[in-house]
Design a protein around this motif. Structure first.
Motif, PDB file in Angstrom:
ATOM      1  N   ILE A 198       0.849  -1.201   0.000  1.00  0.00           N
ATOM      2  CA  ILE A 198       0.000   0.000   0.000  1.00  0.00           C
ATOM      3  C   ILE A 198       0.881   1.247   0.000  1.00  0.00           C
ATOM      4  O   ILE A 198       1.832   1.360   0.785  1.00  0.00           O
ATOM      5  N   SER A 199       0.582   2.180  -0.884  1.00  0.00           N
ATOM      6  CA  SER A 199       1.260   3.474  -0.902  1.00  0.00           C
ATOM      7  C   SER A 199       0.247   4.547  -1.253  1.00  0.00           C
ATOM      8  O   SER A 199      -0.824   4.256  -1.797  1.00  0.00           O
ATOM      9  N   TYR A 200       0.575   5.782  -0.936  1.00  0.00           N
ATOM     10  CA  TYR A 200      -0.376   6.873  -1.088  1.00  0.00           C
ATOM     11  C   TYR A 200       0.204   8.003  -1.938  1.00  0.00           C
ATOM     12  O   TYR A 200       1.403   8.285  -1.899  1.00  0.00           O
ATOM     13  N   ALA A 201      -0.673   8.623  -2.706  1.00  0.00           N
ATOM     14  CA  ALA A 201      -0.286   9.709  -3.610  1.00  0.00           C
ATOM     15  C   ALA A 201      -1.195  10.904  -3.368  1.00  0.00           C
ATOM     16  O   ALA A 201      -2.239  11.042  -4.008  1.00  0.00           O
ATOM     17  N   PRO A 202      -0.830  11.790  -2.445  1.00  0.00           N
ATOM     18  CA  PRO A 202      -1.676  12.959  -2.173  1.00  0.00           C
ATOM     19  C   PRO A 202      -1.683  13.931  -3.343  1.00  0.00           C
ATOM     20  O   PRO A 202      -0.836  13.857  -4.243  1.00  0.00           O
ATOM     21  N   LYS A 203      -2.632  14.838  -3.319  1.00  0.00           N
ATOM     22  CA  LYS A 203      -2.739  15.868  -4.346  1.00  0.00           C
ATOM     23  C   LYS A 203      -1.432  16.647  -4.460  1.00  0.00           C
ATOM     24  O   LYS A 203      -0.795  16.980  -3.466  1.00  0.00           O
ATOM     25  N   VAL A 204      -1.023  16.946  -5.693  1.00  0.00           N
ATOM     26  CA  VAL A 204       0.207  17.693  -5.938  1.00  0.00           C
ATOM     27  C   VAL A 204      -0.107  19.188  -5.930  1.00  0.00           C
ATOM     28  O   VAL A 204      -0.976  19.654  -6.667  1.00  0.00           O
ATOM     29  N   THR A 205       0.625  19.928  -5.129  1.00  0.00           N
ATOM     30  CA  THR A 205       0.425  21.374  -5.029  1.00  0.00           C
ATOM     31  C   THR A 205       1.463  22.118  -5.864  1.00  0.00           C
ATOM     32  O   THR A 205       2.448  21.539  -6.337  1.00  0.00           O
ATOM     33  N   VAL A 206       1.253  23.407  -6.027  1.00  0.00           N
ATOM     34  CA  VAL A 206       2.228  24.241  -6.733  1.00  0.00           C
ATOM     35  C   VAL A 206       3.571  24.205  -6.015  1.00  0.00           C
ATOM     36  O   VAL A 206       4.636  24.147  -6.655  1.00  0.00           O
ATOM     37  N   ASP A 207       3.565  24.221  -4.694  1.00  0.00           N
ATOM     38  CA  ASP A 207       4.822  24.149  -3.946  1.00  0.00           C
ATOM     39  C   ASP A 207       5.551  22.841  -4.208  1.00  0.00           C
ATOM     40  O   ASP A 207       6.786  22.804  -4.259  1.00  0.00           O
ATOM     41  N   ASP A 208       4.797  21.743  -4.360  1.00  0.00           N
ATOM     42  CA  ASP A 208       5.409  20.444  -4.653  1.00  0.00           C
ATOM     43  C   ASP A 208       6.120  20.444  -6.003  1.00  0.00           C
ATOM     44  O   ASP A 208       7.019  19.627  -6.240  1.00  0.00           O
ATOM     45  N   ALA A 209       5.701  21.333  -6.909  1.00  0.00           N
ATOM     46  CA  ALA A 209       6.253  21.379  -8.265  1.00  0.00           C
ATOM     47  C   ALA A 209       7.497  22.245  -8.370  1.00  0.00           C
ATOM     48  O   ALA A 209       8.038  22.412  -9.464  1.00  0.00           O
ATOM     49  N   ARG A 210       7.967  22.789  -7.273  1.00  0.00           N
ATOM     50  CA  ARG A 210       9.199  23.580  -7.298  1.00  0.00           C
ATOM     51  C   ARG A 210      10.402  22.653  -7.426  1.00  0.00           C
ATOM     52  O   ARG A 210      10.529  21.674  -6.690  1.00  0.00           O
ATOM     53  N   VAL A 211      11.280  22.939  -8.360  1.00  0.00           N
ATOM     54  CA  VAL A 211      12.410  22.066  -8.663  1.00  0.00           C
ATOM     55  C   VAL A 211      13.582  22.367  -7.732  1.00  0.00           C
ATOM     56  O   VAL A 211      13.988  23.520  -7.568  1.00  0.00           O
ATOM     57  N   ASP A 212      14.121  21.313  -7.142  1.00  0.00           N
ATOM     58  CA  ASP A 212      15.280  21.419  -6.262  1.00  0.00           C
ATOM     59  C   ASP A 212      16.502  20.908  -7.027  1.00  0.00           C
ATOM     60  O   ASP A 212      16.671  19.700  -7.211  1.00  0.00           O
ATOM     61  N   PHE A 213      17.359  21.817  -7.458  1.00  0.00           N
ATOM     62  CA  PHE A 213      18.513  21.417  -8.259  1.00  0.00           C
ATOM     63  C   PHE A 213      19.646  20.839  -7.418  1.00  0.00           C
ATOM     64  O   PHE A 213      20.666  20.413  -7.984  1.00  0.00           O
ATOM     65  N   THR A 214      19.484  20.788  -6.098  1.00  0.00           N
ATOM     66  CA  THR A 214      20.465  20.071  -5.282  1.00  0.00           C
ATOM     67  C   THR A 214      20.175  18.575  -5.277  1.00  0.00           C
ATOM     68  O   THR A 214      20.937  17.799  -4.695  1.00  0.00           O
ATOM     69  N   ALA A 215      19.085  18.152  -5.911  1.00  0.00           N
ATOM     70  CA  ALA A 215      18.774  16.733  -6.073  1.00  0.00           C
ATOM     71  C   ALA A 215      19.537  16.181  -7.278  1.00  0.00           C
ATOM     72  O   ALA A 215      20.000  16.934  -8.142  1.00  0.00           O
ATOM     73  N   PRO A 216      19.681  14.862  -7.388  1.00  0.00           N
ATOM     74  CA  PRO A 216      20.332  14.278  -8.562  1.00  0.00           C
ATOM     75  C   PRO A 216      19.557  14.587  -9.838  1.00  0.00           C
ATOM     76  O   PRO A 216      18.349  14.825  -9.808  1.00  0.00           O
ATOM     77  N   ALA A 217      20.253  14.535 -10.973  1.00  0.00           N
ATOM     78  CA  ALA A 217      19.636  14.861 -12.261  1.00  0.00           C
ATOM     79  C   ALA A 217      18.422  13.985 -12.547  1.00  0.00           C
ATOM     80  O   ALA A 217      17.410  14.454 -13.064  1.00  0.00           O
ATOM     81  N   VAL A 218      18.505  12.701 -12.226  1.00  0.00           N
ATOM     82  CA  VAL A 218      17.390  11.800 -12.524  1.00  0.00           C
ATOM     83  C   VAL A 218      16.153  12.192 -11.721  1.00  0.00           C
ATOM     84  O   VAL A 218      15.016  12.106 -12.216  1.00  0.00           O
ATOM     85  N   ALA A 219      16.340  12.671 -10.485  1.00  0.00           N
ATOM     86  CA  ALA A 219      15.202  13.103  -9.671  1.00  0.00           C
ATOM     87  C   ALA A 219      14.612  14.400 -10.203  1.00  0.00           C
ATOM     88  O   ALA A 219      13.386  14.588 -10.187  1.00  0.00           O
ATOM     89  N   VAL A 220      15.454  15.297 -10.684  1.00  0.00           N
ATOM     90  CA  VAL A 220      14.970  16.542 -11.298  1.00  0.00           C
ATOM     91  C   VAL A 220      14.117  16.224 -12.528  1.00  0.00           C
ATOM     92  O   VAL A 220      13.030  16.765 -12.718  1.00  0.00           O
ATOM     93  N   ASP A 221      14.632  15.341 -13.367  1.00  0.00           N
ATOM     94  CA  ASP A 221      13.905  14.930 -14.567  1.00  0.00           C
ATOM     95  C   ASP A 221      12.544  14.335 -14.214  1.00  0.00           C
ATOM     96  O   ASP A 221      11.512  14.716 -14.793  1.00  0.00           O
ATOM     97  N   ARG A 222      12.499  13.412 -13.273  1.00  0.00           N
ATOM     98  CA  ARG A 222      11.240  12.760 -12.898  1.00  0.00           C
ATOM     99  C   ARG A 222      10.249  13.754 -12.305  1.00  0.00           C
ATOM    100  O   ARG A 222       9.052  13.713 -12.616  1.00  0.00           O
ATOM    101  N   LEU A 223      10.740  14.628 -11.434  1.00  0.00           N
ATOM    102  CA  LEU A 223       9.852  15.618 -10.814  1.00  0.00           C
ATOM    103  C   LEU A 223       9.198  16.494 -11.875  1.00  0.00           C
ATOM    104  O   LEU A 223       7.987  16.711 -11.864  1.00  0.00           O
ATOM    105  N   ILE A 224       9.991  16.991 -12.815  1.00  0.00           N
ATOM    106  CA  ILE A 224       9.450  17.896 -13.828  1.00  0.00           C
ATOM    107  C   ILE A 224       8.429  17.173 -14.697  1.00  0.00           C
ATOM    108  O   ILE A 224       7.342  17.697 -14.973  1.00  0.00           O
ATOM    109  N   ARG A 225       8.744  15.946 -15.132  1.00  0.00           N
ATOM    110  CA  ARG A 225       7.787  15.204 -15.962  1.00  0.00           C
ATOM    111  C   ARG A 225       6.516  14.876 -15.187  1.00  0.00           C
ATOM    112  O   ARG A 225       5.417  14.848 -15.758  1.00  0.00           O
TER     113      ARG A 225
END
Length: 307
Positions: A198-225
């Motif tokens: 079981i896992s949960y996926a809450p509603k995505v907010t505008v704040d959740d869509a802010r990109v953190d470039f201190t994360a690895p490139a693959v995480a940046v790519d996934r977040l944006i997509r």
């Protein structure tokens, strides 16, 4: 069967269309109330409501699904079953008890994974390789009812949430129709969901869509997509919001997180690992454009960053 369909956004339209074209009777549609949208704040019907209007189907738009007038009308219609796709409001026991075969929800994940409001976004963000859609019976607990059937879908390396949801909406429509056919014929039964996974996926907010470039490139790519097209990825450039479309992960190193480097045909931004090449961008007050076009019209100082 006599049906009342509940849904709101474009992702629910293929399912409603499939039911309209089937042997079942869509007696009414329940959708979220008309809402203001766009720059002109024009009041618009939901995509599901528009399709129902085109076919002369009664449209119910309760502010809450617990409204007495809505419940009374639902009982008058006396549906055998109520299929639901992305309706967007909580359905309580008074409504759940009306149809004799209950409410059948089409959810865009392989349950019990990613219960909640944003399963497609969560699947992309977490790097899942396979997702799907599940048809299940609504119960009081969130997305926890018995599952009637599942279809699966590969998550492609460049998929955005919008692209993946579009495919799931089409394949899920077939699953929903097959489930209702089986319920009408008495040939399908729900299977209880496993307690594991079981896992949960809450509603995505505008704040959740802010990109953190201190994360690895693959995480940046996934977040944006995962937040394309809605609510849309963003960072800050010179203190203002800077919108970002999907990026490409490169093997380039040597840039600090967020640091911008302009090349002839691409714009690179550093992350915790390798740089990413920007795709389409939209600076404050500007139109959306390719990143190299934006860079040519913007004097970017050495060492400037997206934050």
């Amino acid at each position: 069967m006599r049906l009342v369909f509940a849904g709101t956004p474009a992702a629910a339209v293929p399912s409603l269309r499939a039911l309209i074209d089937s042997e079942h009777e869509v007696a009414a549609v329940v959708t979220r109330p008309d809402a203001a949208a766009g720059r002109g704040r024009k009041v618009l019907r939901s995509p599901v409501g528009e399709l129902a209007d085109e076919h002369g189907i009664e449209v119910l738009t309760p502010a809450r699904a617990s409204d007495p007038d809505f419940l009374a009308r639902l009982r008058e219609i006396a549906p055998d079953c109520c299929p639901v796709v992305a309706y967007g409001a909580l359905l309580r026991e008074a409504a759940l008890a009306v149809p004799r075969l209950g409410w059948v929800n089409l959810h865009f994940s392989v349950l019990p994974a990613w219960r909640g409001a944003a399963p497609v976004q969560a699947a992309i963000r977490h790097g899942d390789e396979i997702t799907g859609a599940s048809a299940f019976q609504l119960v009081r607990e969130l997305d926890a009812g018995p599952v009637y059937g599942v279809v699966t879908e590969e998550i492609r390396p460049a998929d955005t949430a919008g692209e993946l949801l579009g495919r799931l909406a089409e394949s899920g429509a077939g699953l929903l129709l097959a489930t209702l056919d089986g319920l009408a014929e008495g040939t399908v039964r729900g299977a209880e969901q496993p307690a594991e996974g079981i896992s949960y996926a809450p509603k995505v907010t505008v704040d959740d869509a802010r990109v953190d470039f201190t994360a690895p490139a693959v995480a940046v790519d996934r977040l944006i997509r995962s937040v394309t097209p809605d609510p849309g990825a963003w960072a800050e450039f010179r203190g203002e919001r800077f919108k970002l479309g999907p990026v490409a992960v490169t093997g380039e190193i040597g840039l600090e997180p967020g640091e911008i480097r302009i090349e002839r045909r691409r714009v690179l931004v550093g992350t915790a690992t390798s740089a990413v090449a920007l795709g389409e961008v939209q600076a404050a007050g500007k139109k959306r454009m390719a990143a190299p076009d934006w860079a040519r019209g913007t004097r970017i100082d050495e060492g400037e960053r997206l934050k």
